[in-house]
Design a protein around this motif. Structure first.
Motif, PDB file in Angstrom:
ATOM      1  N   THR A   1      -4.012   5.697  -7.235  1.00 49.81           N
ATOM      2  CA  THR A   1      -3.974   4.641  -6.223  1.00 49.81           C
ATOM      3  C   THR A   1      -4.980   3.541  -6.555  1.00 49.81           C
ATOM      4  OG1 THR A   1      -3.437   6.305  -4.579  1.00 49.81           O
ATOM      5  CG2 THR A   1      -4.134   4.177  -3.732  1.00 49.81           C
TER       6      THR A   1
ATOM      7  N   GLY B   1       7.644   3.416   7.242  1.00 50.22           N
ATOM      8  CA  GLY B   1       7.363   4.114   5.981  1.00 50.22           C
ATOM      9  C   GLY B   1       8.266   3.568   4.890  1.00 50.22           C
ATOM     10  N   SER B   2       9.432   4.195   4.716  1.00 49.79           N
ATOM     11  CA  SER B   2      10.361   3.703   3.693  1.00 49.79           C
ATOM     12  C   SER B   2      10.753   2.258   3.971  1.00 49.79           C
ATOM     13  CB  SER B   2      11.620   4.573   3.672  1.00 49.79           C
ATOM     14  OG  SER B   2      11.275   5.900   3.357  1.00 49.79           O
TER      15      SER B   2
ATOM     16  N   LYS C   1      -3.601  18.211   4.855  1.00 51.87           N
ATOM     17  CA  LYS C   1      -2.350  18.181   4.100  1.00 51.87           C
ATOM     18  C   LYS C   1      -2.039  19.504   3.386  1.00 51.87           C
ATOM     19  CE  LYS C   1      -3.499  14.761   1.250  1.00 51.87           C
ATOM     20  NZ  LYS C   1      -4.938  14.571   1.493  1.00 51.87           N
TER      21      LYS C   1
ATOM     22  N   THR D   1      -7.034  11.786   3.191  1.00 53.27           N
ATOM     23  CA  THR D   1      -6.031  10.845   3.711  1.00 53.27           C
ATOM     24  C   THR D   1      -6.320  10.596   5.189  1.00 53.27           C
ATOM     25  OG1 THR D   1      -4.465  11.902   2.207  1.00 53.27           O
ATOM     26  CG2 THR D   1      -3.526  10.472   3.875  1.00 53.27           C
TER      27      THR D   1
ATOM     28  N   MET E   1      -1.080   4.002   8.323  1.00 56.27           N
ATOM     29  CA  MET E   1      -0.963   5.466   8.316  1.00 56.27           C
ATOM     30  C   MET E   1      -1.041   6.021   6.896  1.00 56.27           C
ATOM     31  SD  MET E   1      -0.504   7.909  10.370  1.00 56.27           S
ATOM     32  CE  MET E   1       0.122   9.548  10.584  1.00 56.27           C
ATOM     33  N   PHE E   2      -1.561   7.225   6.754  1.00 57.18           N
ATOM     34  CA  PHE E   2      -1.527   7.968   5.475  1.00 57.18           C
ATOM     35  C   PHE E   2      -2.237   7.237   4.340  1.00 57.18           C
ATOM     36  CE2 PHE E   2       2.869   9.655   6.902  1.00 57.18           C
ATOM     37  CZ  PHE E   2       2.367  10.873   7.290  1.00 57.18           C
ATOM     38  N   ILE E   3      -3.412   6.675   4.578  1.00 54.84           N
ATOM     39  CA  ILE E   3      -4.027   5.900   3.494  1.00 54.84           C
ATOM     40  C   ILE E   3      -4.889   6.804   2.609  1.00 54.84           C
ATOM     41  CG2 ILE E   3      -5.446   3.869   2.924  1.00 54.84           C
ATOM     42  CD1 ILE E   3      -2.513   3.475   4.265  1.00 54.84           C
TER      43      ILE E   3
ATOM     44  N   GLU F   1       4.654   6.572  -2.815  1.00 58.42           N
ATOM     45  CA  GLU F   1       5.026   5.470  -3.725  1.00 58.42           C
ATOM     46  C   GLU F   1       6.537   5.232  -3.651  1.00 58.42           C
ATOM     47  OE1 GLU F   1       2.037   4.634  -4.492  1.00 58.42           O
ATOM     48  OE2 GLU F   1       2.630   2.780  -5.454  1.00 58.42           O
ATOM     49  N   GLY F   2       7.091   5.440  -2.453  1.00 60.89           N
ATOM     50  CA  GLY F   2       8.535   5.371  -2.246  1.00 60.89           C
ATOM     51  C   GLY F   2       9.134   6.743  -2.479  1.00 60.89           C
ATOM     52  N   THR F   3       9.826   7.284  -1.462  1.00 58.56           N
ATOM     53  CA  THR F   3      10.420   8.617  -1.633  1.00 58.56           C
ATOM     54  C   THR F   3      11.454   8.564  -2.758  1.00 58.56           C
ATOM     55  OG1 THR F   3      12.233   8.198  -0.099  1.00 58.56           O
ATOM     56  CG2 THR F   3      10.198   9.094   0.859  1.00 58.56           C
TER      57      THR F   3
ATOM     58  N   ILE G   1       7.396  12.179  -2.623  1.00 59.56           N
ATOM     59  CA  ILE G   1       7.365  11.486  -1.331  1.00 59.56           C
ATOM     60  C   ILE G   1       6.691  10.117  -1.398  1.00 59.56           C
ATOM     61  CG2 ILE G   1       6.474  11.612   1.042  1.00 59.56           C
ATOM     62  CD1 ILE G   1       6.818  14.687   0.852  1.00 59.56           C
TER      63      ILE G   1
ATOM     64  N   ALA H   1      -3.021  -0.286   1.623  1.00 61.70           N
ATOM     65  CA  ALA H   1      -2.512   0.101   2.941  1.00 61.70           C
ATOM     66  C   ALA H   1      -1.271  -0.695   3.317  1.00 61.70           C
ATOM     67  CB  ALA H   1      -3.616  -0.087   3.980  1.00 61.70           C
ATOM     68  N   LEU H   2      -0.137  -0.025   3.185  1.00 62.86           N
ATOM     69  CA  LEU H   2       1.152  -0.633   3.517  1.00 62.86           C
ATOM     70  C   LEU H   2       1.807   0.127   4.675  1.00 62.86           C
ATOM     71  CD1 LEU H   2       3.512  -2.574   2.642  1.00 62.86           C
ATOM     72  CD2 LEU H   2       4.264  -0.768   1.087  1.00 62.86           C
TER      73      LEU H   2
ATOM     74  N   ILE I   1       4.036  16.164  -3.136  1.00 64.88           N
ATOM     75  CA  ILE I   1       3.794  14.786  -2.686  1.00 64.88           C
ATOM     76  C   ILE I   1       4.384  13.753  -3.644  1.00 64.88           C
ATOM     77  CG2 ILE I   1       1.492  14.566  -3.769  1.00 64.88           C
ATOM     78  CD1 ILE I   1       2.676  13.021  -0.439  1.00 64.88           C
TER      79      ILE I   1
HETATM   80  C1  LIG Z   1      -0.584  12.244   1.107  1.00 63.55           C
HETATM   81  C2  LIG Z   1      -0.010  10.888   1.326  1.00 63.55           C
HETATM   82  C3  LIG Z   1      -0.683   9.786   0.816  1.00 63.55           C
HETATM   83  C4  LIG Z   1      -0.169   8.500   1.032  1.00 63.55           C
HETATM   84  N1  LIG Z   1      -0.874   7.410   0.602  1.00 63.55           N
HETATM   85  C5  LIG Z   1      -0.479   6.168   0.989  1.00 63.55           C
HETATM   86  C6  LIG Z   1      -1.313   5.023   0.730  1.00 63.55           C
HETATM   87  O1  LIG Z   1      -2.388   5.137   0.131  1.00 63.55           O
HETATM   88  N2  LIG Z   1      -0.889   3.819   1.172  1.00 63.55           N
HETATM   89  C7  LIG Z   1       0.296   3.642   1.848  1.00 63.55           C
HETATM   90  O2  LIG Z   1       0.597   2.529   2.220  1.00 63.55           O
HETATM   91  N3  LIG Z   1       1.088   4.714   2.111  1.00 63.55           N
HETATM   92  C8  LIG Z   1       0.731   5.954   1.708  1.00 63.55           C
HETATM   93  N4  LIG Z   1       1.516   7.049   2.002  1.00 63.55           N
HETATM   94  C9  LIG Z   1       2.764   6.855   2.731  1.00 63.55           C
HETATM   95  C10 LIG Z   1       4.009   7.152   1.907  1.00 63.55           C
HETATM   96  O3  LIG Z   1       4.221   6.135   0.976  1.00 63.55           O
HETATM   97  C11 LIG Z   1       5.164   7.329   2.910  1.00 63.55           C
HETATM   98  O4  LIG Z   1       4.957   8.579   3.554  1.00 63.55           O
HETATM   99  C12 LIG Z   1       6.522   7.291   2.241  1.00 63.55           C
HETATM  100  O5  LIG Z   1       6.804   5.988   1.773  1.00 63.55           O
HETATM  101  C13 LIG Z   1       7.643   7.719   3.195  1.00 63.55           C
HETATM  102  O6  LIG Z   1       7.544   7.115   4.432  1.00 63.55           O
HETATM  103  P1  LIG Z   1       7.630   8.039   5.758  1.00 63.55           P
HETATM  104  O7  LIG Z   1       6.643   9.122   5.596  1.00 63.55           O
HETATM  105  O8  LIG Z   1       7.500   7.159   6.942  1.00 63.55           O
HETATM  106  O9  LIG Z   1       9.093   8.671   5.705  1.00 63.55           O
HETATM  107  P2  LIG Z   1      10.429   8.013   6.265  1.00 63.55           P
HETATM  108  O10 LIG Z   1      10.567   6.623   5.752  1.00 63.55           O
HETATM  109  O11 LIG Z   1      10.496   8.230   7.725  1.00 63.55           O
HETATM  110  O12 LIG Z   1      11.529   8.899   5.556  1.00 63.55           O
HETATM  111  C14 LIG Z   1      11.945  10.190   6.031  1.00 63.55           C
HETATM  112  C15 LIG Z   1      13.086  10.674   5.130  1.00 63.55           C
HETATM  113  O13 LIG Z   1      14.207   9.782   5.253  1.00 63.55           O
HETATM  114  C16 LIG Z   1      14.579   9.316   3.966  1.00 63.55           C
HETATM  115  N5  LIG Z   1      15.089   7.937   4.043  1.00 63.55           N
HETATM  116  C17 LIG Z   1      14.485   6.869   4.614  1.00 63.55           C
HETATM  117  N6  LIG Z   1      15.222   5.764   4.442  1.00 63.55           N
HETATM  118  C18 LIG Z   1      16.331   6.144   3.753  1.00 63.55           C
HETATM  119  C19 LIG Z   1      17.492   5.462   3.263  1.00 63.55           C
HETATM  120  N7  LIG Z   1      17.664   4.158   3.452  1.00 63.55           N
HETATM  121  N8  LIG Z   1      18.429   6.178   2.592  1.00 63.55           N
HETATM  122  C20 LIG Z   1      18.265   7.510   2.385  1.00 63.55           C
HETATM  123  N9  LIG Z   1      17.197   8.218   2.828  1.00 63.55           N
HETATM  124  C21 LIG Z   1      16.238   7.534   3.494  1.00 63.55           C
HETATM  125  C22 LIG Z   1      13.326   9.405   3.124  1.00 63.55           C
HETATM  126  O14 LIG Z   1      13.632   9.437   1.746  1.00 63.55           O
HETATM  127  C23 LIG Z   1      12.722  10.696   3.653  1.00 63.55           C
HETATM  128  O15 LIG Z   1      13.323  11.781   3.014  1.00 63.55           O
HETATM  129  C24 LIG Z   1       1.049   8.339   1.747  1.00 63.55           C
HETATM  130  C25 LIG Z   1       1.726   9.452   2.245  1.00 63.55           C
HETATM  131  C26 LIG Z   1       1.191  10.726   2.049  1.00 63.55           C
HETATM  132  C27 LIG Z   1       1.914  11.900   2.659  1.00 63.55           C
END
Ligand SMILES: Cc1cc2nc3c(=O)[nH]c(=O)nc-3n(C[C@H](O)[C@H](O)[C@H](O)COP(=O)(O)OP(=O)(O)OC[C@H]3O[C@@H](n4cnc5c(N)ncnc54)[C@H](O)[C@@H]3O)c2cc1C
Length: 381
Positions: free
Chosen positions: A90, A131-132, A202, A210, A155-157, A364-366, A362, A124-125, A359
């Motif tokens: 990161t 999230g996604s 976690k 985090t 969240m989750f920084i 950096e974009g799932t 999950i 922090a995004l 992780i």
């Molecule tokens: C340990 C940890 C560290 C992190 N560090 C950072 C950080 O430093 N900075 C930061 O900004 N963020 C950070 N994150 C956040 C992380 O990037 C998000 O958790 C991730 O992008 C997913 O967002 P969400 O958790 O809200 O899941 P959601 O977006 O709610 O997704 C839930 C599920 O739905 C699926 N989904 C969502 N949209 C679609 C679609 N259009 N089509 C198909 N499937 C979909 C997803 O793939 C997932 O399986 C961190 C998360 C964790 C757990």
């Protein structure tokens, strides 16, 4: 895989990272995980040895090497400690890259040398409900004379309690089409109105602390804007593209580390009068996994090399991250199986590797989001 595509300089920094990882990081990994300890001294060491800043120019405090060199170091660190790899990824793979790419001369000269030494910057995004779909964020920055006043929460920084600065993306208005516009800011930890929320416990990468970030009438001078007003998503997308290569390297390192530990185990453990390694299933499965880890490494090196050559690399980065993270999960699950009951205990590092691997699918974009990026780029619209 031998370093057949690597220069002598790249092999040297990889070997240095390997030595540090094996001798100094590996012995700490279990305790960091167990007690959720942030590896402060390790980060300082990676700063002192030039690894943190290896991909950045010498005049900004870096070692003047390329991103591929950094990726090689990331793999070595991740082989032994997913937590440390996550912190480094990161900071040096995402935040430093954004400051170098979008920072003003003053911002680069101020922050980059500090960051190369190990003064950490978070990114922090994400928000609780964005999230996604990060465009759904509601953290707002309102112009006020020479400042912006920020309210909201992130969240989750990663590394939140240890970060001295954070790149924060906030809504700063709406465009002509009525859609939200975003701006990136660099926010120092002592900025009035800024605070770190509670620690989020976690499943894995437990040494990489985090937490939430909270902004309550947080006053940020305009000089702290990173990039241009309204171009915050450009900063976010750039960060994600580079971050996907370094998170991919984190995943690959975990997979390789798991295979390395498993080979040691199966060559010793005996059942039915034979070493586990002598069962054909063992040889075939590990051969298959190692072949795919090597393939993943080539995907990563391709993405990093394209980036180093100034070519577009977003699709290749998404492919490398998708492939390596799925592989890390599959590899660690299979490796736990080779350890039998012992694989399920804390006596061996393999269960930690399995938890740390998850992780990478999950953040950096799932991986579903990676498939959307790749699908669009190949014309599936
Ligand atoms: C340990 C940890 C560290 C992190 N560090 C950072 C950080 O430093 N900075 C930061 O900004 N963020 C950070 N994150 C956040 C992380 O990037 C998000 O958790 C991730 O992008 C997913 O967002 P969400 O958790 O809200 O899941 P959601 O977006 O709610 O997704 C839930 C599920 O739905 C699926 N989904 C969502 N949209 C679609 C679609 N259009 N089509 C198909 N499937 C979909 C997803 O793939 C997932 O399986 C961190 C998360 C964790 C757990």
């Amino acid at each position: 895989m031998s370093g057949f595509l690597l220069t002598e300089e790249q092999k040297e920094i990889r070997d240095l990272a390997r030595e540090i990882a094996q001798e100094q990081i590996k012995p700490l990994a279990a305790e960091l995980d167990e007690k959720e300890i942030f590896p402060r001294e390790t980060i300082d060491l990676l700063g002192e040895t030039g690894i943190l800043g290896c991909a950045y120019p010498e005049e900004l405090g870096g070692s003047g090497m390329d991103f591929l060199s950094f990726i090689l170091c990331m793999e070595e660190i991740a082989k032994v400690c997913g937590s440390t790899a996550s912190i480094v990824s990161t900071h040096a793979g995402v935040s430093m890259y954004c400051v170098e790419l979008f920072g003003t001369k003053e911002q680069k000269e101020h922050y980059m040398p500090l960051m190369a030494q190990g003064h950490l910057m978070g990114f922090a995004l994400t928000e609780a409900n964005a999230g996604s779909d990060s465009s759904g964020m509601i953290t707002k920055a309102v112009e006020d004379g020479d400042n912006y006043i920020i309210n909201g929460a992130k969240m989750f920084i990663s590394s939140a309690p240890a970060n001295e600065f954070n790149i924060v993306i906030a809504v700063t208005g709406t465009n002509a089409k009525g859609r939200p516009e975003f701006t990136a800011f660099i926010i120092n930890k002592d900025t009035p109105g800024f605070s770190v929320g509670k620690h989020i416990h976690k499943m894995g990468i437990r040494g990489s602390l985090t937490a939430e970030l909270i902004f309550e009438d947080c006053v940020v001078p305009k000089t702290q804007i990173l990039g241009k007003v309204g171009e915050g998503m450009k900063v976010a997308l750039a960060s994600l593209n580079a971050g996907r290569i370094s998170m991919g390297a984190q995943a690959l390192g975990i997979a390789q580390g798991a295979i390395d530990e498993t080979i040691k185990y199966v060559n010793e453990r005996q059942q039915f009068g034979k070493r586990i390694a002598q069962f054909q299933n063992t040889q075939f499965t590990l051969a298959d996994l190692q072949t795919r880890v090597d393939a993943g490494r080539l995907l990563l090196w391709r993405a990093a090399t394209l980036k180093d050559q100034g070519e577009p690399f977003a699709t290749e980065a998404a492919m490398a991250k998708l492939y390596c993270s799925d592989l890390a999960m599959e590899t660690t699950v299979k490796c736990v199986q080779f350890f039998g009951g012992y694989g399920y205990t804390k006596e061996y590092p393999i269960e930690r590797m399995m938890r740390d691997a998850k992780i990478t699918q999950i953040y950096e974009g799932t991986n579903e989001i990676q498939k959307m990026v790749i699908g669009r780029s190949i014309g599936v619209k």
